[in-house]
Design an enzyme around this catalytic site. Structure first.
Site, PDB file in Angstrom:
ATOM      1  CB  CYS A 161     -14.711  85.433 -12.395  1.00 37.98           C
ATOM      2  SG  CYS A 161     -13.391  86.181 -13.369  1.00 37.98           S
TER       3      CYS A 161
ATOM      4  CB  CYS B 248     -11.449  85.261 -10.875  1.00 39.84           C
ATOM      5  SG  CYS B 248     -12.178  86.852 -11.339  1.00 39.84           S
TER       6      CYS B 248
END
Length: 382
Positions: free
Chosen positions: A308, A311
């Site tokens: 991600c 993230c």
């Protein structure tokens, strides 16, 4: 009673309630004895350094309606009334103690015979109803032969007839000390104690006397004494049981308090102030959430993934915020590693942040919104 008399009595009772030390006034000895005959416990007299009276802070009372303490941790349980038959209770005699002989002296045969003559005169006086004269003769006999238990017991029985229970008890004690098997000593002491409303002690003495040498008079007195004694014994057993139950509850509360303290310590040790804690499974997550709840801390559950991009952008901020808010529990879950946790929380996108207090979700941030994350942490961490 006249209405004015009742009003004065009520006023006196209220004064005694506000200042129990009044009951220790010597002139109220008769009233104090009456209360004790009903099973009441008179609070001990307390003196200040200057000699003044002050009220006792705590104490057991038989005259309260509530059988429980005002607060759970008070030292004493306030006891209820006991209804007793006090028909034959008398005011205690407060006269100077009678003459007592020295039982350790060696008695000559001449004195022994003289004592017997004095005793015979006393018996004659008793038969003629001259009780004070009988006391004088028996006192003479005792001074001549102070080693005779029967002489003390005989004088004690006359004191009982004269309604002088304290004097009778002194003589009965002397008789029993000389002869531990003195049936008359136990009998007269039991009768004297009944006159003072000392029901349990009276019943005990009369039972011993009955075992040693039963007579009808003992049986008659026991019939009057034992109902009161049983009521008091049952009363004591009841409140002793209540005290034990309360002690057990107190001990249980203390055990739970110590257990809670230990759990709090364990919870704190499970948390890492100023650090992000990685969660690898649901079995790891729950203890951390429980620890946060026990310590009343905000917990943040951050779901992420290695693939991600957002993230990777927000993770450094998350780590720095953990250092800024050391009393907040920062948890981190990789959804690919801890699939059971992700499934349980129904994660559909990352990053996702759940804010929890006392095990309940209070807020949520979805996406790498740095300002929203910082704002909500500041909002809920307070």
């Amino acid at each position: 009673m006249e209405a004015t008399d009742i009003a004065e009595l009520k006023q006196f009772i209220n004064e005694c309630k506000s200042n129990p030390s009044l009951l220790h006034n010597p002139s109220l000895g008769f009233f104090r004895s009456y209360l004790q005959s009903l099973g009441a416990r008179i609070p001990p007299e307390h003196k200040t350094e200057k000699g003044g009276d002050k009220m006792a802070g705590t104490g057991e009372h038989f005259d309260a309606k509530n059988p429980h303490t005002a607060t759970e941790d008070d030292d004493d349980i306030v006891e209820s009334d006991i209804e007793l038959d006090v028909t034959d209770v008398v005011e205690p005699d407060d006269e100077a103690p009678q003459k007592m002989g020295n039982p350790s002296v060696e008695v000559t045969e001449e004195n022994r015979e003289a004592a017997q003559i004095a005793k015979s005169k006393a018996m004659d006086s008793i038969s003629e109803g001259k009780l004070d004269e009988a006391i004088d003769h028996l006192t003479e006999a005792i001074m001549l032969n102070p080693t005779s238990a029967i002489l003390y017991a005989s004088r004690a029985s006359v004191f009982v007839k004269l309604n002088k229970p304290n004097a009778a008890i002194r003589d009965a004690d002397a008789a029993i000390q000389i002869n531990p098997d003195s049936a008359k000593g136990y009998k007269t002491r039991g009768m004297a104690r009944a006159m003072l409303g000392q029901w349990e002690e009276s019943a005990s003495d009369l039972r011993v006397a009955s075992t040693l040498d039963y007579d009808e008079e003992i049986g008659l007195v026991l019939k009057k004494v034992e109902p009161n004694a049983r009521k008091i014994e049952e009363h004591h057993r009841k409140y002793e049981r209540l005290r034990k139950e309360r002690e057990l509850k107190k001990a249980e509360r203390e055990r739970k308090r110590r257990q809670a303290e230990a759990q709090d310590r364990d919870a704190l040790s499970a948390l890492k102030d100023g650090e992000v804690i990685s969660i690898h499974s649901d079995s790891e997550l729950q203890p951390k959430l429980n620890a946060a709840s026990r310590t009343s801390r905000l917990a943040i559950l951050y779901f992420t993934a290695t693939w991600c991009g957002p993230c990777r952008v927000i993770s450094p901020l998350y780590t720095s915020l953990a250092g800024k808010y050391p009393k907040v529990v920062f948890l981190k879950v990789d959804i690919d590693e801890a699939k059971d946790v992700a499934a349980r929380w129904n994660i559909s996108s990352v990053p996702t942040f759940f804010f929890l207090k006392n095990g309940k979700e209070v807020d949520k941030v979805v996406g790498a919104d740095k300002s929203a994350l910082e704002r909500k942490i500041a909002q809920h961490a307070g």
